[in-house]
Design an enzyme around this catalytic site. Structure first.
Site, PDB file in Angstrom:
ATOM      1  N   GLU A  10       0.680  -1.239   0.054  1.00  0.00           N
ATOM      2  CA  GLU A  10       0.001   0.072  -0.056  1.00  0.00           C
ATOM      3  C   GLU A  10       0.750   1.344   0.013  1.00  0.00           C
ATOM      4  OE1 GLU A  10      -3.649  -0.075   2.743  1.00  0.00           O
ATOM      5  OE2 GLU A  10      -2.991   2.064   3.399  1.00  0.00           O
ATOM      6  N   THR A  41      -4.101   4.893  -1.082  1.00  0.00           N
ATOM      7  CA  THR A  41      -5.030   5.555  -0.114  1.00  0.00           C
ATOM      8  C   THR A  41      -5.738   6.863  -0.673  1.00  0.00           C
ATOM      9  OG1 THR A  41      -3.609   6.717   1.051  1.00  0.00           O
ATOM     10  CG2 THR A  41      -3.851   4.550   1.871  1.00  0.00           C
ATOM     11  N   HIS A  70      -8.144   3.187  -2.940  1.00  0.00           N
ATOM     12  CA  HIS A  70      -9.001   3.265  -2.024  1.00  0.00           C
ATOM     13  C   HIS A  70      -9.950   4.327  -2.271  1.00  0.00           C
ATOM     14  CE1 HIS A  70      -5.848   1.337   1.210  1.00  0.00           C
ATOM     15  NE2 HIS A  70      -5.597   1.126  -0.125  1.00  0.00           N
ATOM     16  N   ARG A 100     -15.273   3.442   4.649  1.00  0.00           N
ATOM     17  CA  ARG A 100     -15.956   4.657   5.038  1.00  0.00           C
ATOM     18  C   ARG A 100     -15.188   5.945   5.047  1.00  0.00           C
ATOM     19  NH1 ARG A 100     -17.210   6.048  11.445  1.00  0.00           N
ATOM     20  NH2 ARG A 100     -15.054   6.571  11.209  1.00  0.00           N
ATOM     21  N   GLY A 101     -13.930   5.844   5.677  1.00  0.00           N
ATOM     22  CA  GLY A 101     -13.050   6.829   5.736  1.00  0.00           C
ATOM     23  C   GLY A 101     -13.124   7.656   6.930  1.00  0.00           C
ATOM     24  N   TYR A 139     -11.256  -5.271  11.388  1.00  0.00           N
ATOM     25  CA  TYR A 139     -10.380  -4.741  12.678  1.00  0.00           C
ATOM     26  C   TYR A 139     -10.509  -5.869  13.696  1.00  0.00           C
ATOM     27  CZ  TYR A 139     -11.256  -0.464  10.319  1.00  0.00           C
ATOM     28  OH  TYR A 139     -11.337   0.652   9.350  1.00  0.00           O
ATOM     29  N   HIS A 143     -13.055  -1.873  15.693  1.00  0.00           N
ATOM     30  CA  HIS A 143     -12.495  -0.265  15.052  1.00  0.00           C
ATOM     31  C   HIS A 143     -12.852   0.455  16.462  1.00  0.00           C
ATOM     32  CE1 HIS A 143     -14.264   3.588  13.262  1.00  0.00           C
ATOM     33  NE2 HIS A 143     -13.301   3.075  12.407  1.00  0.00           N
ATOM     34  N   GLN A 170      -6.743  -3.733   9.552  1.00  0.00           N
ATOM     35  CA  GLN A 170      -5.969  -2.696  10.251  1.00  0.00           C
ATOM     36  C   GLN A 170      -4.751  -3.488  10.521  1.00  0.00           C
ATOM     37  OE1 GLN A 170      -4.798  -0.185  10.560  1.00  0.00           O
ATOM     38  NE2 GLN A 170      -6.577   1.232  11.062  1.00  0.00           N
ATOM     39  N   PHE A 210       0.078   6.884  15.632  1.00  0.00           N
ATOM     40  CA  PHE A 210      -0.862   6.360  14.861  1.00  0.00           C
ATOM     41  C   PHE A 210      -1.710   5.305  15.460  1.00  0.00           C
ATOM     42  CE2 PHE A 210      -1.420   4.421  10.660  1.00  0.00           C
ATOM     43  CZ  PHE A 210      -2.218   5.466  10.115  1.00  0.00           C
ATOM     44  N   HIS A 260      -0.670  -8.076   3.423  1.00  0.00           N
ATOM     45  CA  HIS A 260      -0.718  -6.603   2.658  1.00  0.00           C
ATOM     46  C   HIS A 260       0.077  -5.746   3.415  1.00  0.00           C
ATOM     47  CE1 HIS A 260      -2.949  -3.155   0.717  1.00  0.00           C
ATOM     48  NE2 HIS A 260      -2.831  -2.515   1.855  1.00  0.00           N
TER      49      HIS A 260
HETATM   50  P1  FAD Z   1     -17.274   1.068   8.458  1.00  0.00           P
HETATM   51  O1  FAD Z   1     -17.067  -0.528   8.189  1.00  0.00           O
HETATM   52  O2  FAD Z   1     -18.229   1.773   7.688  1.00  0.00           O
HETATM   53  O3  FAD Z   1     -17.187   1.148  10.201  1.00  0.00           O
HETATM   54  C1  FAD Z   1     -17.133   2.232  10.689  1.00  0.00           C
HETATM   55  C2  FAD Z   1     -17.578   2.265  12.117  1.00  0.00           C
HETATM   56  O4  FAD Z   1     -18.950   2.230  11.962  1.00  0.00           O
HETATM   57  C3  FAD Z   1     -17.252   0.883  12.844  1.00  0.00           C
HETATM   58  O5  FAD Z   1     -17.065   1.289  14.172  1.00  0.00           O
HETATM   59  C4  FAD Z   1     -18.352  -0.032  12.566  1.00  0.00           C
HETATM   60  O6  FAD Z   1     -18.526  -0.822  13.644  1.00  0.00           O
HETATM   61  C5  FAD Z   1     -19.556   0.947  12.473  1.00  0.00           C
HETATM   62  N1  FAD Z   1     -20.387   0.655  11.447  1.00  0.00           N
HETATM   63  C6  FAD Z   1     -20.349   0.094  10.282  1.00  0.00           C
HETATM   64  N2  FAD Z   1     -21.415   0.073   9.805  1.00  0.00           N
HETATM   65  C7  FAD Z   1     -22.353   0.461  10.301  1.00  0.00           C
HETATM   66  C8  FAD Z   1     -23.878   0.533  10.165  1.00  0.00           C
HETATM   67  N3  FAD Z   1     -24.470   0.098   9.052  1.00  0.00           N
HETATM   68  N4  FAD Z   1     -24.528   0.712  11.339  1.00  0.00           N
HETATM   69  C9  FAD Z   1     -23.867   1.416  12.393  1.00  0.00           C
HETATM   70  N5  FAD Z   1     -22.647   1.224  12.664  1.00  0.00           N
HETATM   71  C10 FAD Z   1     -21.789   0.924  11.628  1.00  0.00           C
HETATM   72  N6  FAD Z   1      -9.072   5.702   5.696  1.00  0.00           N
HETATM   73  C11 FAD Z   1      -9.100   6.886   4.646  1.00  0.00           C
HETATM   74  O7  FAD Z   1      -9.441   7.858   4.781  1.00  0.00           O
HETATM   75  N7  FAD Z   1      -8.530   6.405   3.369  1.00  0.00           N
HETATM   76  C12 FAD Z   1      -7.980   5.446   3.117  1.00  0.00           C
HETATM   77  O8  FAD Z   1      -7.497   4.962   1.969  1.00  0.00           O
HETATM   78  C13 FAD Z   1      -7.897   4.511   4.139  1.00  0.00           C
HETATM   79  N8  FAD Z   1      -7.661   3.153   3.749  1.00  0.00           N
HETATM   80  C14 FAD Z   1      -7.635   1.852   4.664  1.00  0.00           C
HETATM   81  C15 FAD Z   1      -7.266   0.882   4.489  1.00  0.00           C
HETATM   82  C16 FAD Z   1      -7.307  -0.165   5.493  1.00  0.00           C
HETATM   83  C17 FAD Z   1      -6.912  -1.645   4.962  1.00  0.00           C
HETATM   84  C18 FAD Z   1      -7.916  -0.011   6.760  1.00  0.00           C
HETATM   85  C19 FAD Z   1      -7.949  -1.052   7.380  1.00  0.00           C
HETATM   86  C20 FAD Z   1      -8.298   1.385   6.928  1.00  0.00           C
HETATM   87  C21 FAD Z   1      -8.059   2.378   5.988  1.00  0.00           C
HETATM   88  N9  FAD Z   1      -8.700   3.482   6.289  1.00  0.00           N
HETATM   89  C22 FAD Z   1      -8.685   4.581   5.470  1.00  0.00           C
HETATM   90  C23 FAD Z   1      -9.269   4.145   7.720  1.00  0.00           C
HETATM   91  C24 FAD Z   1     -10.600   3.984   7.627  1.00  0.00           C
HETATM   92  O9  FAD Z   1     -11.175   4.778   6.790  1.00  0.00           O
HETATM   93  C25 FAD Z   1     -11.021   4.169   8.943  1.00  0.00           C
HETATM   94  O10 FAD Z   1     -10.919   3.023   9.924  1.00  0.00           O
HETATM   95  C26 FAD Z   1     -12.629   4.508   9.176  1.00  0.00           C
HETATM   96  O11 FAD Z   1     -12.927   4.972  10.641  1.00  0.00           O
HETATM   97  C27 FAD Z   1     -13.520   3.153   9.060  1.00  0.00           C
HETATM   98  O12 FAD Z   1     -13.496   2.914   7.700  1.00  0.00           O
HETATM   99  P2  FAD Z   1     -14.442   1.580   7.428  1.00  0.00           P
HETATM  100  O13 FAD Z   1     -14.282   1.308   6.062  1.00  0.00           O
HETATM  101  O14 FAD Z   1     -13.880   0.457   8.227  1.00  0.00           O
HETATM  102  O15 FAD Z   1     -16.027   1.917   7.976  1.00  0.00           O
END
Ligand code: FAD
Length: 281
Positions: A10, A41, A70, A100-101, A139, A143, A170, A210, A260
């Site tokens: 990455e 990213t 991403h 989600r981001g 996670y 998370h 993560q 971090f 990864h």
């Molecule tokens: P989600 O899966 O949507 O989860 C976010 C939170 O909401 C969690 O606590 C989950 O339990 C909760 N949740 C999920 N779905 C629901 C629902 N339907 N209803 C209620 N609660 C819910 N960030 C960036 O900004 N840019 C990047 O390029 C980036 N790359 C990443 C790559 C990897 C491999 C990883 C592991 C993380 C990356 N991140 C990146 C960080 C990530 O965006 C953050 O961890 C963010 O806070 C959560 O993203 P997610 O896609 O896991 O969210």
């Protein structure tokens, strides 16, 4: 988890030309190890929209390794996301990491139309059918904003059921958390590959900051040892390399479907682990 193992690296898009040249040099070096893909990213809210797009296209077309952008949904409208998906599809990109981001502090509350990654996965499927292989985040240590571990597991399952093909975790420093996570989601009927995200240890203070933010726990014995090295960068790197290599061995022996690497745009720390593990070139 019987499929062939996959390895990926990455990058993050840089702000300067010099940084971008370094990224490309790193990518060329890593390309000679035949990874399955590179990923790049995306700044939530679209802050790196053009830079991520350009970097991915260069990695794919010039460095000639399949590249996965991403894509995050907070702060981006459906039209923004649709436009990116169209451009990626037209450029022959086949894999997307759907997230989600996290909006950078100061950008206020999420203003996008999609709130969670499962909604983004659904949207990508609606817009592009089965064109993209969709990766989502996992996670093993929960998370940081999840209400509890069970809730987070359910939310992960929701992403898989929405159409994700595989997941990247993560980073973590405790292989048991990974194995427990995988076992639990499999019990919940999800058998997509969950690939461990590996963070090489090169700098203690940055890693500590971090890790606090993203909810990755640095075990006490690792933290204490790293603290004890102080400014002795060489010892930190040697110890870090040994610890991460051992964890990767455990993960692969235990059936992890690949690795990864979070490269932070540097080749050497990931390659040192790669070579200790005697991974194929
Ligand atoms: P989600 O899966 O949507 O989860 C976010 C939170 O909401 C969690 O606590 C989950 O339990 C909760 N949740 C999920 N779905 C629901 C629902 N339907 N209803 C209620 N609660 C819910 N960030 C960036 O900004 N840019 C990047 O390029 C980036 N790359 C990443 C790559 C990897 C491999 C990883 C592991 C993380 C990356 N991140 C990146 C960080 C990530 O965006 C953050 O961890 C963010 O806070 C959560 O993203 P997610 O896609 O896991 O969210």
């Amino acid at each position: 988890m019987s499929q062939e193992r996959r390895y990926s690296f990455e990058f993050f898009p840089t702000k300067t030309d010099a940084g971008h040249e370094k990224l490309l040099a790193t990518a060329r070096q890593l390309a000679s190890y035949n990874p399955d893909f590179f990923s790049c990213t995306y700044g939530a809210g679209g802050s790196t929209r053009d830079r991520t797009l350009n970097t991915v296209l260069q990695l794919e077309n010039e460095v000639k390794v399949p590249a996965a952008p991403h894509l995050s949904c907070v702060g981006d409208s459906k039209d923004d996301l649709r436009s990116l998906l169209t451009q990626y599809k037209a450029a022959g990109i086949q894999r997307i990491v759907a997230l989600r981001g996290d909006l950078p502090s100061g950008m206020g509350m999420a203003s996008g139309e999609l709130r969670y990654a499962n909604e983004l996965v659904e949207f990508i499927r609606q817009e592009s059918g089965e064109h993209f292989h969709i990766e989502v985040a996992a996670y093993p240590e929960m998370h940081p904003q999840a209400r509890n571990f069970e809730d987070d597991l359910n939310n992960f399952v929701r992403k898989a059921k929405a159409g994700a093909n595989s997941a990247i975790t993560q980073y973590f420093f405790n292989a048991d958390s990974y194995f427990y996570f995988v076992e639990r989601v499999q019990q919940m009927g999800v058998d997509i590959p969950v690939v461990p995200g590996i963070m090489p240890i090169t700098n203690y203070s940055k890693l500590a900051r971090f890790s606090d933010a993203c909810g990755a726990e640095i075990p006490r014995w690792i933290r204490k040892q790293l603290e004890a090295y102080g400014d002795d960068v060489k010892s930190i790197q040697q110890f870090g390399e040994e610890v991460i290599t051992r964890m990767c061995e455990q993960l692969l022996q235990g059936g992890a479907p690949g690795l990864h690497f979070y490269t932070l745009n540097q080749a050497e720390p990931s390659l040192a682990i790669w070579s200790n593990l005697k991974l194929p070139r």
